[in-house]
Design a protein around this motif. Structure first.
Motif: not given
Length: 441
Positions: A215-235
């Motif tokens: 709850a803290f992780t999603i509440g603080k950073y949000g799911v949308a915050s990973i969209a622009n760096l999805a390539m790195l996370i996916g890799a």
């Protein structure tokens, strides 16, 4: 009521009483709460922190009892050095391989290409704390820190390597004293039962801890915050998946067991790590299950705690992948010579920063500070999403250490094959003298 009673008599536990089901439900609930009520989600951080503190509280006695009683039961003390030596050879080989794989994937996928970020525009203050911690670390300092200031100090501070150091020395002392030390060994073995029962009791709070942490992780950073760096996370996730099922899968098959069956066997521990983002939360349970799977207690006690500092496959994949991502994103050219230098530095710094909270990010800072061609300020690009990759790092580290334990136990002839097969098949455990109280699901 009759149906439920019959199910329990037959030994079938209702699905909702299994720990992994409860943790999964808690993770899902935490994600939903953090997404729709972010302010409330961030306030639930103490739930996750409290659970991790509960587990850390019990880690030192678990390691001490497992290692000391295991070594005390050895008739050949040369085995201690042999097991440790084989474990270190395994750790060095596969942690280095993880670094190389991360480097190769970063060159092929190039997740940071095209971002054209000016390093001067980045806020270096956001990563200054990590850089300072990284600067404080050195190989010599790390090795000196293994020796505690006092005998009790290691247990008070909860440093895994310090506790392991004392446990090995005490176990060797018990073995040398021999028959006169039997009352002490009997006492420690008897103490093992309530300590592991305490572990089982603490694990009942795992869903609450996972709920608060997620709850803290999603509440603080949000799911949308990973969209622009999805390539790195996916890799990173794809590389980790391939490392586990191709590299570790081949190692497992060569040594006579299935990586899929092993992952299924330790699913409770993996989901616990996923929910809390802390590999330490799973250490007592992992040690317990490896012994239940047929590994000699002395091997489990030496390999797993040492692996928590020296066999960080997930962290090593992350380090080279993230370093090259920063170089690509900031348009920093890296020759193959610089990349090899980066690789060599990472091999050393990954050991020097072992056991530190947030070790993955701190180790990356330590590596980049030695290779000046890659701007350390570029770490600000991945600070926001580091939390989303830390779960994967910890999970890969856990799987890598489970495989290492089975492999080293087999090399040493200390693996009960029938017990391993029964455990991985989900059958009733074969009772042996090494079997201890297991956390109830």
């Amino acid at each position: 009521m009759i149906i439920e009673h019959s199910a329990e008599v037959c030994g079938k536990t209702p699905f909702y009483r299994h720990l992994y089901v409860q943790v999964l439900a808690a993770i899902a609930a935490g994600i939903l709460l953090g997404h729709f009520y972010p302010e409330l989600g961030t306030q639930l951080k103490p739930l996750g922190d409290a659970f991790i503190k509960l587990v850390k509280m019990i880690i030192a006695p678990v390691i001490f009892l497992t290692v000391a009683t295991g070594i005390a039961g050895m008739t050949d003390l040369a085995k201690v050095g042999r097991v440790a030596g084989k474990a270190m050879i395994y750790f060095l080989t596969f942690s280095s391989l993880a670094l190389v794989i991360g480097l190769i994937v970063a060159n092929v996928v190039q997740p940071g290409a095209g971002m054209h970020v000016d390093p001067a525009s980045l806020d270096a203050k956001t990563i200054s704390t990590y850089a300072e911690k990284a600067h404080e670390q050195s190989i010599a300092g790390f090795l000196m820190n293994i020796i505690p200031t006092t005998l009790i100090g290691a247990f008070a501070e909860g440093d895994i390597l310090q506790v392991l150091f004392i446990s090995v020395l005490f176990g060797i002392s018990l073995a040398i004293v021999g028959k006169k030390a039997e009352p002490v060994v009997d006492f420690l073995q008897a103490l093992t039962l309530p300590i592991f029962r305490l572990v089982a009791t603490l694990m009942k709070a795992a869903p609450i801890g996972a709920f608060g942490a997620m709850a803290f992780t999603i509440g603080k950073y949000g799911v949308a915050s990973i969209a622009n760096l999805a390539m790195l996370i996916g890799a990173f996730y794809l590389t980790s998946f391939l490392f586990v099922f191709v590299v570790l899968g081949a190692v497992a098959r060569y040594n006579g067991f299935s990586i899929v069956a092993l992952i299924r066997y330790i699913k409770d521990e993996l989901l616990l790590v996923l929910g809390t983002s802390s590999s330490e939360a799973a250490l007592p349970g992992l040690m317990n299950k490896m012994e239940k799977a047929g590994c000699k207690r002395s091997v489990v006690g030496l390999v797993i705690p040492t692996g928590y500092s020296f066999n960080l496959d997930g962290t090593n994949i992350y380090m080279t992948l993230a370093a090259l991502f920063i170089a690509q994103a900031t348009d920093t050219p890296l020759s193959y010579g610089n990349q090899i230098l980066l690789l060599l530095v990472a091999m050393l710094s990954s050991k020097g920063a072992a056991g530190i909270t947030g070790a993955g990010f701190i180790t990356l800072a330590a590596t980049l500070s030695v290779v000046p061609s890659v701007p350390v300020a570029g770490m600000a690009l991945i600070l926001g999403i580091d939390r989303f990759m830390s779960e994967c790092r910890a999970i890969i580290n856990i799987v890598g250490n489970a495989v290492a334990t089975l492999v080293v136990a087999k090399w040493e002839g200390e693996l009960h094959q029938a017990q391993l097969c029964a455990a991985l098949a989900g059958e009733a455990p074969i009772e042996t003298k090494a079997t201890i109280a297991q956390p109830a699901e």
